[in-house]
Each structure stands twice: as structure tokens, then as C-alpha cells.
Design an enzyme around this catalytic site. Structure first.
Site, PDB file in Angstrom:
ATOM      1  N   HIS A 136       0.336  -1.148  -0.263  1.00  0.00           N
ATOM      2  CA  HIS A 136       0.409  -0.041  -0.182  1.00  0.00           C
ATOM      3  C   HIS A 136       0.816   1.493  -0.178  1.00  0.00           C
ATOM      4  CE1 HIS A 136      -3.231  -2.947   1.243  1.00  0.00           C
ATOM      5  NE2 HIS A 136      -4.214  -2.197   0.862  1.00  0.00           N
ATOM      6  N   ASN A 137       1.287   1.995  -0.731  1.00  0.00           N
ATOM      7  CA  ASN A 137       2.565   2.932  -0.699  1.00  0.00           C
ATOM      8  C   ASN A 137       2.029   3.452  -2.248  1.00  0.00           C
ATOM      9  OD1 ASN A 137       2.843   0.947  -3.743  1.00  0.00           O
ATOM     10  ND2 ASN A 137       4.699   0.542  -2.300  1.00  0.00           N
ATOM     11  N   ALA A 138       2.532   3.953  -3.015  1.00  0.00           N
ATOM     12  CA  ALA A 138       1.943   5.752  -3.933  1.00  0.00           C
ATOM     13  C   ALA A 138       2.255   4.133  -5.288  1.00  0.00           C
ATOM     14  CB  ALA A 138       3.414   5.891  -3.740  1.00  0.00           C
ATOM     15  N   VAL A 139       2.852   4.068  -5.462  1.00  0.00           N
ATOM     16  CA  VAL A 139       3.480   2.493  -6.984  1.00  0.00           C
ATOM     17  C   VAL A 139       1.744   2.197  -6.715  1.00  0.00           C
ATOM     18  CG1 VAL A 139       4.332   1.385  -7.807  1.00  0.00           C
ATOM     19  CG2 VAL A 139       5.441   2.559  -5.949  1.00  0.00           C
ATOM     20  N   HIS A 140       0.954   1.904  -5.979  1.00  0.00           N
ATOM     21  CA  HIS A 140      -0.263   0.858  -6.137  1.00  0.00           C
ATOM     22  C   HIS A 140      -0.792   1.650  -6.449  1.00  0.00           C
ATOM     23  CE1 HIS A 140      -3.841  -1.562  -5.252  1.00  0.00           C
ATOM     24  NE2 HIS A 140      -4.279  -0.107  -4.344  1.00  0.00           N
TER      25      HIS A 140
ATOM     26  N   ASP B 207      -5.949   5.099  -1.260  1.00  0.00           N
ATOM     27  CA  ASP B 207      -5.405   4.381   0.128  1.00  0.00           C
ATOM     28  C   ASP B 207      -4.129   5.311   0.565  1.00  0.00           C
ATOM     29  OD1 ASP B 207      -6.498   2.111   0.188  1.00  0.00           O
ATOM     30  OD2 ASP B 207      -5.096   1.382  -1.269  1.00  0.00           O
TER      31      ASP B 207
ATOM     32  N   ASP C  65      -8.673  -1.534  -7.981  1.00  0.00           N
ATOM     33  CA  ASP C  65      -8.024  -1.970  -7.212  1.00  0.00           C
ATOM     34  C   ASP C  65      -7.892  -2.676  -7.156  1.00  0.00           C
ATOM     35  OD1 ASP C  65      -6.789  -1.243  -5.014  1.00  0.00           O
ATOM     36  OD2 ASP C  65      -9.588  -1.229  -3.555  1.00  0.00           O
TER      37      ASP C  65
ATOM     38  N   GLN D 134      -3.150 -15.970  -2.717  1.00  0.00           N
ATOM     39  CA  GLN D 134      -3.873 -15.709  -4.319  1.00  0.00           C
ATOM     40  C   GLN D 134      -4.941 -16.826  -4.995  1.00  0.00           C
ATOM     41  OE1 GLN D 134      -3.101 -12.711  -6.137  1.00  0.00           O
ATOM     42  NE2 GLN D 134      -2.016 -12.365  -3.865  1.00  0.00           N
TER      43      GLN D 134
END
Ligand SMILES: [Zn+2]
Length: 472
Positions: free
Chosen positions: A196-200, A237, A346, A397
Site C-alpha cells: 500500500h504505497n504510491a506505486v499501488h 489509499d 483497485d 492468491q
């Protein structure tokens, strides 16, 4: 404060009786010192009173932000052991950050990059620009794009898209405010979170762009809808702590109390986004009611990403499709479609090509297992899917794809029966087969090995959903 004013007035009046400047200087110094001491006393009194009042109503000041026995600092929660690594490694990181700062500063000022020392950066920027020419491709490699932009992928991508749709001009957005807003959004994501970071956020924004271009949406969405969709994707997020809602609840985190244990993270993401919009005054050129409408609709979109409400949205979507009554001329129906598009964006990782999808799977599982390790360490109940000894990346997964992703994307393909939808379903099938090949036991009846006999068909779904916001 009244005492201070009187004191200052007296000092000013008495100053005229002094003949020498030196004497006056000493008086000012003494009075300043007096004011400083007075301020300290008053602050101390205020603080003591605050502590007394808080204790009277049952607050303990030290508790703010985390479990009283954990003292978790979410800013450092996912800091890896390498953070405390060798000195050269730290220096390299510091240099990299400095370079990143220089690069973004230059770009924000719009200054040309003529310094030969930055040839490499220019080269990277050139490649990033090339990538942006095919930003609508489903194979877009957001990891590479983020590296080429020195970790500024979210800023560059969102700015480019807003510009490409003509929204900056249409809404008369101030360039300086917009860039400041985007930089603040990017900075408010926690880089230390594996997932959950800026790349996501950038990945979700790119996926949203792909959906906005789908014929049914492109024909009916207004510029206002597109602006909302992109902003919601970029901020959905914001300030994510890297742990899920159940963790915040069981550790008595103040956000859980603030939002009464309901869509805790999503409410926080939304309110954080509103805070940045107001701080930067991005929509100051719009009428106040439009600005408020954007804030409200942004909330409705971000709250829809709460995966624990997945069935509610999916049932509504299915009913609309069964009755064929979605009318995209209707603003509320368009908004609902935007909510579904954001939900798809998402959790679209399993629908990407394997090389990209695999990386996301590893990152999200790393974040889960890290939460599980914290729970183990503090003897808390380990959240579903977070126990690294009981789960594997493949088992997590396969369950997620089977019970969450496949049902959603099957309905999306009914709504938007296009080549992109078929491509996504194709990747989803292939990726699931790849994980299944690595985890033959999990592929048979998805997590059967862990579930009680007879409950295998129901339990994985509830377990996956109870994860709170697995990939939201
Ligand atoms: Zn998300």
C-alpha cells in the site's frame, strides 16, 4: 496574554526614561526573557490542565495512535531490517533522495535540465515520456515507470492524465497548486509499505484510465466524472498504515474509535484527501458548492473500495445487469459505474500480465505476513491470511482470485464486453493456473487444507473478505 500586553506596554512607556540605548537594550532583553518564562509557565499550566481534563474524561494522552501496550508507530511499521544497514547503504539512499528532491524541484519550477551531471536523469525522463505515450496499455509497467521517474510515478502519471483529458484547462486548475497537491498526495503514501504505497496508487490510477477509455464509459462520462475518477484512484489509499482494519480495532487505534470501526481506513483515506485539497486550495477557482460536491463524491468513491462491502456492491451491479436498467445518462448511475470501475482498478493485479501480477502478489503477501509477525510478537490473534506458517503466496492468491476477483470481473465483462475485459479475464485464468501449479493442494478446493471439512466452500470467501481491505 493580557498580562503580556500590559507588561509590553509598560516596558515601551518606561523606555523613554532611559537615556542610553544600551540601557534600553538590556530592558528589552530582560522583558523578552520575562515573556519567555511567562509563556513557559502558561504553557505548562495549560498542559497540566489539559492532562487533568483528559484524565477526568477517561483519556490517557500517551495512548493516542496505538495500542497502549504496543506503541506501534505506523510510519516505521514496515521498515525493513536493511533500514538500519551499513553506513554506505544509508549514504546511497540519502544521495538518491537528494537527487529525487532536486529532480522534482526542477520539474516543479519548470526549469530546463541543462546541467551535464543530470544527463542520466534526462535519459530516464526521456524513457518515462516514451512510456506515457502508451499509458492506456494494459501491459503498462508501473514499476519501471516509477523507477524511470525517480519514484515520482504517481505525480507524473496523474498530472499527465489530467492534462491529456484537458481537465487542467477546463477546470482552470492552477498549475502550481495542482503540482503541490500531487506531490503531497505522493508523499502521504508510506514508501515503506510493501504494497500500500504510491506505486499501488499509480497503478490503480493507470487502470482507472484504461476503464475510462472503454466505449460505454467514454461515451457517457462527463469531464467532472473523469476528474473524480482519476482523483479518487490517486488518493484512494492515502496514508495507509500497512495494516488492515481488524488490526486497528484490536489495538485500539484512535482511527478505529474515530470512525466507529466502520470503513476505518477508507474514511481516513478520504478525509486525508479532502485535507490536502483544502490545504492546497486546488479547487479555489470553482464555486464553493462544486468544491463541496467533489469532496462528497470523492468520499463515496473511496468508501466503495472497502472490500468488506464487496458483496453489497456486486449484488447491486448484478441486479442492474440482469434487469438491463443502467442508464448512463443518469448521474447517479454514472457514479455507480465509477464506483465499480474504481473497485475493479483497485483489485486488478491478478488480471495483469504474469510478470506484473506476480510482483504485486509477492508485495501484498509480504505486507500481510508482516502484520502477522507483529500480531505474533505481541500475542494478538493472527488475522486471516497473515500467518506465514499457515499460508503461502499461492494459497492466498488462489483464494483471493476465486472468491473476490473472478466474480467481480465476470460482472464487469458483462457490463463492458470488450477486448480489454477479455484480456483481463484471460490473464486472470492464466495467473491462477500458474499459482495453482505451485500449490497443487490449494488449487483443488482453495484452502481446503486449512478449513474444516464441509465448510470449504463458504469459509474461504468470508476469510478473504474479512481481511478487511486486502488490496484496497
Ligand atoms: Zn488500494
Amino acid at each position: 496574554m493580557i498580562a503580556f500586553c500590559c507588561c509590553c506596554c509598560v516596558s515601551f512607556k518606561t523606555r523613554i526614561f532611559f537615556d542610553s540605548f544600551e540601557s534600553c537594550f538590556y530592558v528589552i532583553v530582560i522583558h523578552s526573557f520575562g515573556i519567555l518564562i511567562g509563556a513557559c509557565v502558561i504553557f505548562k499550566q495549560l498542559f497540566s490542565r489539559d492532562v487533568r481534563v483528559r484524565s477526568q474524561v477517561g483519556f490517557e494522552p500517551e495512548r493516542r495512535g496505538s495500542h497502549p501496550y504496543l506503541g506501534v508507530d505506523f510510519r516505521t511499521l514496515h521498515t525493513r531490517a536493511e533500514s538500519a544497514g551499513t553506513i554506505p547503504a544509508r549514504r546511497i539512499r540519502r544521495l538518491f533522495s537528494f537527487q529525487r528532491h532536486l529532480l522534482s524541484s526542477r520539474l516543479l519550477r519548470g526549469a530546463p535540465q541543462l546541467n551535464p551531471l543530470h544527463i542520466l536523469d534526462e535519459d530516464y525522463c526521456g524513457q518515462a515520456k516514451c512510456m506515457l505515450e502508451r499509458v492506456g496499455s494494459w501491459n503498462f509497467d508501473i514499476f519501471l515507470f516509477d523507477r524511470l521517474t525517480n519514484g515520482n510515478g504517481l505525480v507524473f502519471l496523474t498530472f499527465n492524465l489530467l492534462n491529456q483529458y484537458g481537465l487542467i484547462e477546463l477546470f482552470q486548475l492552477d498549475m502550481v497548486k495542482l503540482r503541490r497537491f500531487l506531490v503531497l498526495v505522493q508523499e502521504d503514501y508510506h514508501n515503506q509499505n510493501p504494497y500500500h504505497n504510491a506505486v499501488h496508487a499509480a497503478d490503480v490510477t493507470q487502470a482507472m484510465h484504461c476503464y475510462l477509455r472503454e466505449p460505454k464509459l467514454a461515451e457517457s462520462l462527463t469531464s467532472f466524472d473523469i476528474l473524480l475518477g482519476l482523483l479518487a484512484a490517486a488518493t484512494h489509499d492515502l496514508d495507509h498504515p500497512g495494516v488492515n482494519q481488524p488490526f486497528l480495532i484490536k489495538t485500539n487505534h484512535y482511527l478505529a474509535a474515530l470512525y466507529r470501526n466502520t470503513s476505518v481506513l477508507e474514511n481516513h483515506h478520504w478525509r486525508s484527501a479532502v485535507g490536502l485539497l483544502r490545504e492546497t486550495e486546488l479547487f479555489s477557482s470553482l464555486p464553493a458548492e462544486d468544491s463541496l460536491s467533489i469532496e462528497r463524491q470523492l468520499g463515496s468513491l473511496i468508501l466503495a473500495t472497502d472490500i468488506s462491502r464487496q458483496n453489497e456492491y456486486l449484488s447491486r451491479f448484478r441486479t442492474h445487469l440482469d434487469e438491463n436498467d443502467l442508464c448512463l445518462g443518469n448521474a447517479s448511475h454514472r457514479h455507480f459505474v465509477l464506483q465499480m470501475a474504481l473497485k475493479c482498478a483497485d483489485i486488478c493485479n491478478p488480471c495483469r500480465p504474469w510478470e506484473l501480477s506476480k510482483q504485486w502478489s509477492e508485495k501484498v503477501t509480504e505486507e500481510f505476513f508482516h502484520q502477522g509477525d507483529i500480531e505474533k510478537k505481541h500475542k494478538l490473534e493472527i488475522s486471516p491470511l497473515c500467518d506465514s506458517e499457515a499460508n503461502t503466496i499461492a494459497s492466498v492468491q488462489i483464494g483471493f482470485m476465486t472468491y473476490v476477483v473472478e466474480p467481480l470481473f465476470a460482472e464487469w465483462a458483462r457490463f463492458s464486453d470488450t477486448r480489454l475485459s477479455q484480456t483481463m479475464l484471460g490473464h486472470l485464468g492464466l495467473n491462477k493456473a500458474s499459482w495453482s501449479a505451485m500449490e497443487p493442494e490449494a488449487s483443488g478446493s482453495s484452502e481446503e487444507g486449512e478449513s474444516e471439512p464441509g465448510r470449504a466452500t463458504e469459509e474461504p470467501s468470508s476469510r478473504v473478505l474479512s481481511q478487511g481491505s486486502q488490496e484496497s
